[in-house]
Design a protein around this motif. Structure first.
Motif, PDB file in Angstrom:
ATOM      1  N   ASP A   1       2.755  -3.153   8.582  1.00 18.85           N
ATOM      2  CA  ASP A   1       1.296  -3.243   8.544  1.00 18.85           C
ATOM      3  C   ASP A   1       0.783  -2.381   9.693  1.00 18.85           C
TER       4      ASP A   1
ATOM      5  N   GLU B   1       1.056  -3.887   2.364  1.00 19.13           N
ATOM      6  CA  GLU B   1      -0.117  -3.654   1.523  1.00 19.13           C
ATOM      7  C   GLU B   1      -0.311  -2.143   1.341  1.00 19.13           C
ATOM      8  N   VAL B   2      -1.042  -1.775   0.319  1.00 21.33           N
ATOM      9  CA  VAL B   2      -1.065  -0.382  -0.151  1.00 21.33           C
ATOM     10  C   VAL B   2      -1.396   0.602   0.955  1.00 21.33           C
ATOM     11  N   ARG B   3      -2.439   0.329   1.738  1.00 22.20           N
ATOM     12  CA  ARG B   3      -2.857   1.305   2.744  1.00 22.20           C
ATOM     13  C   ARG B   3      -1.802   1.446   3.833  1.00 22.20           C
TER      14      ARG B   3
ATOM     15  N   ARG C   1       1.449   1.041   3.534  1.00 24.96           N
ATOM     16  CA  ARG C   1       2.555   1.837   2.987  1.00 24.96           C
ATOM     17  C   ARG C   1       2.209   3.323   2.977  1.00 24.96           C
ATOM     18  N   SER C   2       1.034   3.632   2.446  1.00 16.93           N
ATOM     19  CA  SER C   2       0.673   5.051   2.309  1.00 16.93           C
ATOM     20  C   SER C   2       0.474   5.708   3.668  1.00 16.93           C
TER      21      SER C   2
ATOM     22  N   PRO D   1       8.047   3.542  -1.917  1.00 18.24           N
ATOM     23  CA  PRO D   1       7.188   2.366  -1.749  1.00 18.24           C
ATOM     24  C   PRO D   1       7.524   1.292  -2.777  1.00 18.24           C
TER      25      PRO D   1
ATOM     26  N   GLN E   1       6.244  -2.499  -4.364  1.00 16.21           N
ATOM     27  CA  GLN E   1       5.185  -3.505  -4.476  1.00 16.21           C
ATOM     28  C   GLN E   1       5.837  -4.882  -4.444  1.00 16.21           C
TER      29      GLN E   1
ATOM     30  N   ALA F   1       3.355  -8.288   1.339  1.00 17.14           N
ATOM     31  CA  ALA F   1       2.863  -7.658   2.549  1.00 17.14           C
ATOM     32  C   ALA F   1       3.477  -8.339   3.762  1.00 17.14           C
TER      33      ALA F   1
END
Length: 368
Positions: free
Chosen positions: A125, A201-203, A205-206, A222, A224, A227
């Motif tokens: 995170d 969470e997506v942000r 990871r990216s 990545p 899913q 988190a």
């Protein structure tokens, strides 16, 4: 599958014992069941003449490896010096396999082995990450705290005299991501990591993948699977890793099948099928990818040093080599492919090469 992971077999002395069985850990009495399975396996090894010391080594390998999560298979391959391979499979083989022979039997690992024996799991995170290396079924975990705070803008914060709090939180988050990316790069180089799995969470990871050095981004996958600090279950993460492994395996099979079919169709000389053609290509070091189908009980003939192999003694003699041993093709050909640095693919129903064996070649051999 990259064959480098099997190269240690080339120098290991025979005879070999190869054992494949259902190692699932999905019932309350799984440990007791494993004990019973080992007794049956031991009896088969003894019946086939396995050395007692090697059998004892295999027993320790069977009973001491960390228990799998849920349904799983197990592969144990031992030489005269002891256990060489001991790993879980994505799923059990269709039936238990016990072989004692001159050469190791690795086709089930090619088909069902986990293609990421060495990977790094990053649960991230914007405050940091939990890192776990997976190397030869041994796990090591650590936490990276980037030290950048705050990473969330306080509700109702004022900017007067203090600058924009949004800018401060963004820079703190970037600082933390850089710290995680730096440590990921260190572990990748130190531990010879194959793949980096990223959970969060997506942000998060990216942002981490974007911060990684360019050389590592194509190794980052990545997932899913929850988190950080959300109570994500390790079993869920493990299942996500296995699902990604299965997807990549299918992609490798697809690629090999397409190349093989295309080269056969255009008669380019860059594909071989059947025992004779593949043996010829192996002798010349021309095999780039060996495609293993249903070889069944086919045999090949080799000279004493296994430097030459052919479908029968007459062909071997024509090549100036003296026939010395008859070997199972499903043991000898994969081992020869490893010796020339070829990749190994266990095909499914999409292609059916003659004699159950085919190859995509690096160049057209002078002989077929």
């Amino acid at each position: 599958m990259n064959s480098d992971r099997f190269r240690q077999l080339l120098d290991a002395p025979g005879p070999f014992a190869s054992v494949y069985f259902d190692d699932s850990h999905d019932t309350h009495d799984a440990e007791a069941q494993l004990e019973l399975k080992w007794r049956a396996l031991r009896e088969q090894l003894e019946e086939q003449g396995a050395d007692e010391a090697v059998t004892d080594e295999i027993g320790r390998a069977v009973l001491d490896l960390r228990a799998p999560i849920g349904r799983s298979g197990r592969a144990v391959v031992a030489s005269a010096d002891g256990v060489v391979l001991n790993e879980h499979l994505l799923r059990p083989t269709a039936e238990t396999v016990v072989r004692v022979s001159d050469l190791p039997y690795i086709v089930p690992i090619v088909e069902l082995g986990v293609p990421h024996p060495t990977y790094l799991l990053v649960v991230v995170d914007h405050t940091g990450a939990d890192l776990t290396t997976h190397i030869d079924d041994t796990l090591h975990s650590e936490t990276v705290d980037g030290g950048g705070y705050p990473v969330h803008k306080a509700a109702g914060a004022e900017t007067s005299g203090y600058g924009d709090p949004q800018l401060r939180t963004q820079e703190s988050a970037r600082k933390n991501m850089r710290a995680v990316a730096d440590r990921v790069g260190e572990l990748f180089d130190q531990k010879n990591i194959d793949t980096i799995f990223v959970v969060g969470e997506v942000r998060s990871r990216s942002d981490l993948i974007a911060t990684l050095p360019e050389r590592l981004r194509d190794r980052a996958v990545p997932l899913q699977a929850g988190a950080r600090h959300s109570g994500a279950d390790f079993e869920d993460i493990q299942r996500a890793i296995e699902a990604e492994s299965a997807k990549q395996r299918l992609s490798v099979i697809d690629s090999a099948a397409e190349r093989f079919t295309a080269e056969v169709g255009r008669q380019s000389g860059l594909a071989a099928e059947g025992l004779g053609a593949v043996c010829s290509a192996l002798r010349q070091g021309a095999v780039d990818t060996m495609i293993i189908g249903e070889i069944d009980d086919a045999t090949v003939v080799a000279d004493e040093g296994m430097t030459a192999v052919a479908p029968n003694a007459d062909v071997l003699s024509e090549q100036g080599a003296a026939p010395a041993k008859t070997l199972r093709a499903d043991e000898a050909l994969p081992l020869l492919a490893i010796s020339v640095g070829a990749s190994l693919v266990r095909t499914d129903e999409r292609i059916d090469p003659a004699d159950g064996i085919g190859a995509v070649l690096r160049y057209a051999p002078t002989l077929h």
